[in-house]
Design a protein around this motif. Structure first.
Motif: not given
Length: 328
Positions: A293-319
């Motif tokens: 579970n420690a590894t799952k948590s780290f893997t999820f956190f790492d994935l969250t960091l590596r998809i920063e640009k797609p997530l920011r676009i989903l949140i803010h769109g063209p802005a």
């Protein structure tokens, strides 16, 4: 300079989510007119480099196995190395793929294939968990370096350093809860807000409010299924030229894992789900204090960091370019 209004709630975010998904799709590189050996193997590269549909489908199939065993996609995995380096060298890629499967090397693809052909779900799960733990251990040095150097974590390098030492000393009870506030901090930066109530929970609730499921973010087959029957596939876009390609694989993994990770846990006398649960961890459910579970948590956190640009676009769109980022 005036800034675009930052989404303030799950409902606020859900209203713009379908349009923002389509805007994200419009920013992703499509098939070039002339052949090029370069191809996108990360979410960031997908905005400038094209990845063949067959390769995207292969990664998507891999993600189906990963999700089936309740893991997030390991964004730190080197897909070029996994596929033999040259995506367009079909023979080389297939030979490398077979070698990885039958060798002792713990590659991501071989882990998924071996677990997939193992009889008995629990036996297969135990095997897959062990190989995913081993895969992270093999990449831990570079992963922690990536976190240490990440611009959003500069002011939290002490925490990242302590987290690394806890991992090396196998202090799982310290690893699991320590990474949770880092997730919240990163998500506040993506939202461009210092409000503590904005978190991954906000995104999870927004997807539910918008009735957009993880499968709706997946590329390829989900698009065609959605055209025939919206309940069985992506109904947000009409053609493959409008799907989310490789970022869609990573985003679907993010949302799917978040759906369980952030589900509500209300009674301590109830046995927690075998799937990692943030709320249970915060209320001291010690069943989760182990290396898996420690590894799952780290893997999820790492994935969250590596998809920063797609997530920011989903949140803010063209802005996206006008959205402020708080000091972290």
């Amino acid at each position: 300079m005036s800034h675009a209004r930052v989404p303030d709630s799950a409902r606020d975010f859900a209203t713009n989510l379908p349009a923002n998904i389509k805007f994200l799709a419009s920013q992703i590189a499509r098939k070039p007119a002339a052949f090029t050996p370069e191809w996108a193997s990360t979410a960031d590269e997908a905005f400038s480099l094209y990845t063949r549909t067959s390769t995207v489908n292969l990664v998507l199939a891999l993600n189906e196995v990963i999700a089936d065993f309740d893991w997030p996609f390991p964004g730190y995995a080197n897909l070029r190395r996994e596929l033999g380096g040259n995506e367009h060298s079909a023979l080389k890629s297939r030979l490398r793929f077979l070698i990885n499967i039958f060798s002792r090397d713990c590659s991501l693809f071989s882990s998924a294939v071996i677990a997939g052909v193992t009889s008995g779900k629990e036996k297969a799960r135990a095997l897959f968990d062990a190989r995913m733990v081993r895969l992270f251990r093999r990449n831990a040095k570079s992963v922690f370096r990536y976190w240490h150097d990440h611009p959003l974590l500069v002011s939290r390098r002490v925490v990242v350093g302590d987290l690394k030492r806890c991992y090396e000393k196998e202090l799982w009870a310290a690893c699991v809860p320590t990474v949770l506030p880092l997730l919240d901090l990163v998500m506040r930066a993506y939202f461009g807000s210092d409000k503590l109530r904005l978190s991954i929970q906000t995104l999870r609730d927004a997807f539910k409010a918008a009735k957009i499921l993880p499968k709706d973010l997946k590329p390829g087959r989900a698009v065609w299924n959605g055209r025939r029957e919206p309940t069985s596939g992506n109904a947000l876009v009409a053609t493959l030229e409008e799907d989310l390609r490789l970022p869609g694989v990573f985003l679907s993994s993010f949302v799917e894992f978040a759906n369980t990770y952030y589900s509500w846990y209300t009674v301590t006398s109830t046995s927690p789900s075998s799937t990692l649960n943030r709320h249970a961890v915060m209320h001291c459910a010690s069943e989760y204090w182990n290396e898996i579970n420690a590894t799952k948590s780290f893997t999820f956190f790492d994935l969250t960091l590596r998809i920063e640009k797609p997530l920011r676009i989903l949140i803010h769109g063209p802005a996206i370019g006008a959205s402020p980022t708080p000091v972290v």
